[in-house]
Design a protein around this motif. Sequence first.
Motif, PDB file in Angstrom:
ATOM      1  N   LYS A  75       0.839  -1.211   0.000  1.00  0.00           N
ATOM      2  CA  LYS A  75       0.000   0.000   0.000  1.00  0.00           C
ATOM      3  C   LYS A  75       0.872   1.259   0.000  1.00  0.00           C
ATOM      4  CE  LYS A  75      -4.173  -1.799   2.271  1.00  0.00           C
ATOM      5  NZ  LYS A  75      -5.133  -1.425   1.212  1.00  0.00           N
ATOM      6  N   GLU A  76       1.987   1.222   0.738  1.00  0.00           N
ATOM      7  CA  GLU A  76       2.884   2.372   0.827  1.00  0.00           C
ATOM      8  C   GLU A  76       3.699   2.579  -0.453  1.00  0.00           C
ATOM      9  OE1 GLU A  76       3.313   4.628   3.307  1.00  0.00           O
ATOM     10  OE2 GLU A  76       1.804   3.723   4.607  1.00  0.00           O
ATOM     11  N   PHE A  77       4.067   1.462  -1.098  1.00  0.00           N
ATOM     12  CA  PHE A  77       4.937   1.542  -2.281  1.00  0.00           C
ATOM     13  C   PHE A  77       4.342   0.720  -3.436  1.00  0.00           C
ATOM     14  CE2 PHE A  77       7.667   1.894   1.512  1.00  0.00           C
ATOM     15  CZ  PHE A  77       8.261   3.131   1.288  1.00  0.00           C
ATOM     16  N   PRO A  78       3.196   1.152  -3.967  1.00  0.00           N
ATOM     17  CA  PRO A  78       2.537   0.364  -5.019  1.00  0.00           C
ATOM     18  C   PRO A  78       3.351   0.272  -6.311  1.00  0.00           C
ATOM     19  CG  PRO A  78       1.463   2.508  -4.738  1.00  0.00           C
ATOM     20  CD  PRO A  78       2.433   2.364  -3.613  1.00  0.00           C
ATOM     21  N   HIS A  79       4.339   1.162  -6.480  1.00  0.00           N
ATOM     22  CA  HIS A  79       5.144   1.190  -7.703  1.00  0.00           C
ATOM     23  C   HIS A  79       6.327   0.226  -7.668  1.00  0.00           C
ATOM     24  CE1 HIS A  79       6.978   3.885  -4.797  1.00  0.00           C
ATOM     25  NE2 HIS A  79       8.123   3.785  -5.456  1.00  0.00           N
ATOM     26  N   LEU A  80       6.598  -0.365  -6.488  1.00  0.00           N
ATOM     27  CA  LEU A  80       7.764  -1.250  -6.362  1.00  0.00           C
ATOM     28  C   LEU A  80       7.384  -2.719  -6.557  1.00  0.00           C
ATOM     29  CD1 LEU A  80       9.641   0.258  -3.272  1.00  0.00           C
ATOM     30  CD2 LEU A  80      10.150   0.605  -5.699  1.00  0.00           C
ATOM     31  N   LYS A  81       8.363  -3.505  -7.006  1.00  0.00           N
ATOM     32  CA  LYS A  81       8.155  -4.950  -7.103  1.00  0.00           C
ATOM     33  C   LYS A  81       8.025  -5.522  -5.692  1.00  0.00           C
ATOM     34  CE  LYS A  81      10.555  -5.908 -11.461  1.00  0.00           C
ATOM     35  NZ  LYS A  81      10.894  -4.518 -11.871  1.00  0.00           N
ATOM     36  N   THR A 105     -15.420   4.385  11.953  1.00  0.00           N
ATOM     37  CA  THR A 105     -16.696   4.360  12.683  1.00  0.00           C
ATOM     38  C   THR A 105     -16.564   5.233  13.923  1.00  0.00           C
ATOM     39  OG1 THR A 105     -15.988   2.342  13.850  1.00  0.00           O
ATOM     40  CG2 THR A 105     -17.403   2.051  11.915  1.00  0.00           C
ATOM     41  N   VAL A 106     -17.657   5.873  14.300  1.00  0.00           N
ATOM     42  CA  VAL A 106     -17.657   6.745  15.479  1.00  0.00           C
ATOM     43  C   VAL A 106     -18.676   6.228  16.476  1.00  0.00           C
ATOM     44  CG1 VAL A 106     -17.972   9.097  16.327  1.00  0.00           C
ATOM     45  CG2 VAL A 106     -17.002   8.717  14.045  1.00  0.00           C
ATOM     46  N   ARG A 107     -18.212   5.995  17.720  1.00  0.00           N
ATOM     47  CA  ARG A 107     -19.118   5.601  18.804  1.00  0.00           C
ATOM     48  C   ARG A 107     -18.822   6.469  20.017  1.00  0.00           C
ATOM     49  NH1 ARG A 107     -18.378   0.127  17.134  1.00  0.00           N
ATOM     50  NH2 ARG A 107     -16.985  -0.353  18.869  1.00  0.00           N
ATOM     51  N   ASP A 108     -19.796   7.269  20.375  1.00  0.00           N
ATOM     52  CA  ASP A 108     -19.654   8.191  21.518  1.00  0.00           C
ATOM     53  C   ASP A 108     -18.426   9.092  21.315  1.00  0.00           C
ATOM     54  OD1 ASP A 108     -21.937   7.098  22.766  1.00  0.00           O
ATOM     55  OD2 ASP A 108     -20.727   5.447  23.543  1.00  0.00           O
ATOM     56  N   ASN A 109     -17.448   8.983  22.237  1.00  0.00           N
ATOM     57  CA  ASN A 109     -16.276   9.868  22.194  1.00  0.00           C
ATOM     58  C   ASN A 109     -15.112   9.277  21.405  1.00  0.00           C
ATOM     59  OD1 ASN A 109     -16.010   7.829  24.166  1.00  0.00           O
ATOM     60  ND2 ASN A 109     -14.391   8.956  25.218  1.00  0.00           N
ATOM     61  N   ILE A 110     -15.327   8.097  20.770  1.00  0.00           N
ATOM     62  CA  ILE A 110     -14.217   7.380  20.122  1.00  0.00           C
ATOM     63  C   ILE A 110     -14.421   7.284  18.609  1.00  0.00           C
ATOM     64  CG2 ILE A 110     -12.834   5.269  20.110  1.00  0.00           C
ATOM     65  CD1 ILE A 110     -13.967   4.618  22.888  1.00  0.00           C
ATOM     66  N   THR A 111     -13.380   7.679  17.851  1.00  0.00           N
ATOM     67  CA  THR A 111     -13.370   7.510  16.393  1.00  0.00           C
ATOM     68  C   THR A 111     -12.437   6.349  16.068  1.00  0.00           C
ATOM     69  OG1 THR A 111     -13.685   9.892  16.090  1.00  0.00           O
ATOM     70  CG2 THR A 111     -12.945   8.633  14.177  1.00  0.00           C
ATOM     71  N   TYR A 112     -13.007   5.276  15.493  1.00  0.00           N
ATOM     72  CA  TYR A 112     -12.239   4.065  15.188  1.00  0.00           C
ATOM     73  C   TYR A 112     -11.775   4.045  13.725  1.00  0.00           C
ATOM     74  CZ  TYR A 112     -14.114   1.944  19.506  1.00  0.00           C
ATOM     75  OH  TYR A 112     -14.443   1.662  20.810  1.00  0.00           O
ATOM     76  N   TYR A 113     -10.515   3.651  13.531  1.00  0.00           N
ATOM     77  CA  TYR A 113      -9.978   3.374  12.195  1.00  0.00           C
ATOM     78  C   TYR A 113      -9.451   1.939  12.199  1.00  0.00           C
ATOM     79  CZ  TYR A 113      -9.960   8.352  10.906  1.00  0.00           C
ATOM     80  OH  TYR A 113     -10.328   9.639  10.604  1.00  0.00           O
ATOM     81  N   ASN A 114      -9.671   1.189  11.119  1.00  0.00           N
ATOM     82  CA  ASN A 114      -9.080  -0.155  11.070  1.00  0.00           C
ATOM     83  C   ASN A 114      -7.560  -0.067  10.873  1.00  0.00           C
ATOM     84  OD1 ASN A 114      -9.548   0.829   8.467  1.00  0.00           O
ATOM     85  ND2 ASN A 114     -10.089  -1.163   7.604  1.00  0.00           N
ATOM     86  N   PHE A 115      -7.127   0.863  10.007  1.00  0.00           N
ATOM     87  CA  PHE A 115      -5.701   1.131   9.826  1.00  0.00           C
ATOM     88  C   PHE A 115      -5.554   2.522   9.217  1.00  0.00           C
ATOM     89  CE2 PHE A 115      -6.848  -0.050   5.578  1.00  0.00           C
ATOM     90  CZ  PHE A 115      -5.980   0.647   4.757  1.00  0.00           C
ATOM     91  N   MET A 116      -4.309   3.007   9.171  1.00  0.00           N
ATOM     92  CA  MET A 116      -4.022   4.292   8.521  1.00  0.00           C
ATOM     93  C   MET A 116      -2.730   4.159   7.735  1.00  0.00           C
ATOM     94  SD  MET A 116      -4.719   7.245  11.382  1.00  0.00           S
ATOM     95  CE  MET A 116      -6.352   7.977  11.569  1.00  0.00           C
ATOM     96  N   ASN A 117      -2.658   4.846   6.577  1.00  0.00           N
ATOM     97  CA  ASN A 117      -1.381   4.902   5.880  1.00  0.00           C
ATOM     98  C   ASN A 117      -0.468   5.890   6.610  1.00  0.00           C
ATOM     99  OD1 ASN A 117      -2.011   7.539   5.055  1.00  0.00           O
ATOM    100  ND2 ASN A 117      -2.791   6.869   3.067  1.00  0.00           N
ATOM    101  N   THR A 118       0.771   5.979   6.169  1.00  0.00           N
ATOM    102  CA  THR A 118       1.767   6.785   6.887  1.00  0.00           C
ATOM    103  C   THR A 118       1.348   8.247   7.046  1.00  0.00           C
ATOM    104  OG1 THR A 118       3.582   5.346   6.238  1.00  0.00           O
ATOM    105  CG2 THR A 118       4.164   7.584   6.858  1.00  0.00           C
ATOM    106  N   ALA A 119       0.860   8.856   5.967  1.00  0.00           N
ATOM    107  CA  ALA A 119       0.492  10.282   6.015  1.00  0.00           C
ATOM    108  C   ALA A 119      -0.626  10.541   7.023  1.00  0.00           C
ATOM    109  CB  ALA A 119       0.069  10.760   4.628  1.00  0.00           C
ATOM    110  N   ALA A 120      -1.650   9.683   7.004  1.00  0.00           N
ATOM    111  CA  ALA A 120      -2.782   9.843   7.932  1.00  0.00           C
ATOM    112  C   ALA A 120      -2.355   9.576   9.375  1.00  0.00           C
ATOM    113  CB  ALA A 120      -3.917   8.890   7.538  1.00  0.00           C
TER     114      ALA A 120
END
Length: 355
Positions: A52-58, A245-260
């Motif tokens: 995901k980080e380097f889609p241009h590389l073998k 997903t957002v539940r109450d005071n918590i924002t959930y992410y399954n994963f994030m790329n480097t920039a995010a």
Amino acid sequence: MILQERKRILVAPLNWGLGHATRCIPVIEALENHGFEPVIASDGIALALLKKEFPHLKAVELPGYQIEYAKNGAFFKLKLIGQIPKMIKAVRHENTLVQQIVKEYNISGIISDNRLGVFCKKIPSVFITHQLNVLTGNTTWFTSKIHQQFIKKYNECWVPDVQTTPNLSGKLGHTENEGLKVKYIGPLSRLHKKPLEKKYDLMAILSGPEPQRTMLEEKLSTELTRYKGRVIFVKGVVEQEEKVTVRDNITYYNFMNTAALEQAFNESDKVLCRSGYTTIMDLAQLGKKAFFIPTPGQYEQEYLAYKLKKTGLVPYARQSAFKVEDLEKIDMYKGLKNLGSDMRWKDLFGLFECK
């Protein structure tokens, strides 16, 4: 004028959580910046993340070590030691495949992050590790000796830490064994500190092998509903699409790329996480205050958490005992600081320029 073909360097991180893969990101970027062509090799979520980080590389898939981890931390070492014969067989198979990859892709050099079978006697091979000593309680002398025998097969061993005191890895990354060709390259992090406005009071970020990652996710999902503040929760599950997903005071992410992820760290006041070494390097790079929950039974993470608490930098709690109220202790500790480094990639990569 004939353009000189770029030398290909095989970069192969261990698939144990995401730490080995993420700390290879600055290595891969530096290789590209210095005129090399990295070829990525790994398996599982480590390979998925780097693709995901380097889609241009073998990218090449290696066989997984198929290590199973105990649900009960008390049996972690026992289960791991019982699988050593299976692991040695996997390492031998891995090395056979690497010889084929070197030939097929015309590889000029190797950088292995803790993959014991990724080396080739015909070309310069480097091993990256912060564990010159492998802590396993009363068997530390044995596991360290075995690991150091593997490291001796490589031309160089790069330790992502500083040689002097204070340092981040302590007795893990510093040894009196003079037979190892060690270079201290400074802490590795893909992240950069930025002066962003704070959006979250706490960032919870998970990593590491299953089933312990899921067990901690379930525990924190319950505990953090009682936290009085805004929380961003990164589960560390690499999937095809980013889910929020957002539940109450918590924002959930399954994963994030480097920039995010870099943005989320910089927008968060404090961090709740495992005491894995890659995470510690990221926190030091960003100058963050944190709270650790080491993976049960992992001597390395327990040692690092204890070391950093003892020096007044970061508090920690055992997974089974953690309560959200423990986070109030963070303000009593100094937090981690950037140690800096005088390492130059150009000098390190000189190994691959040799004819």
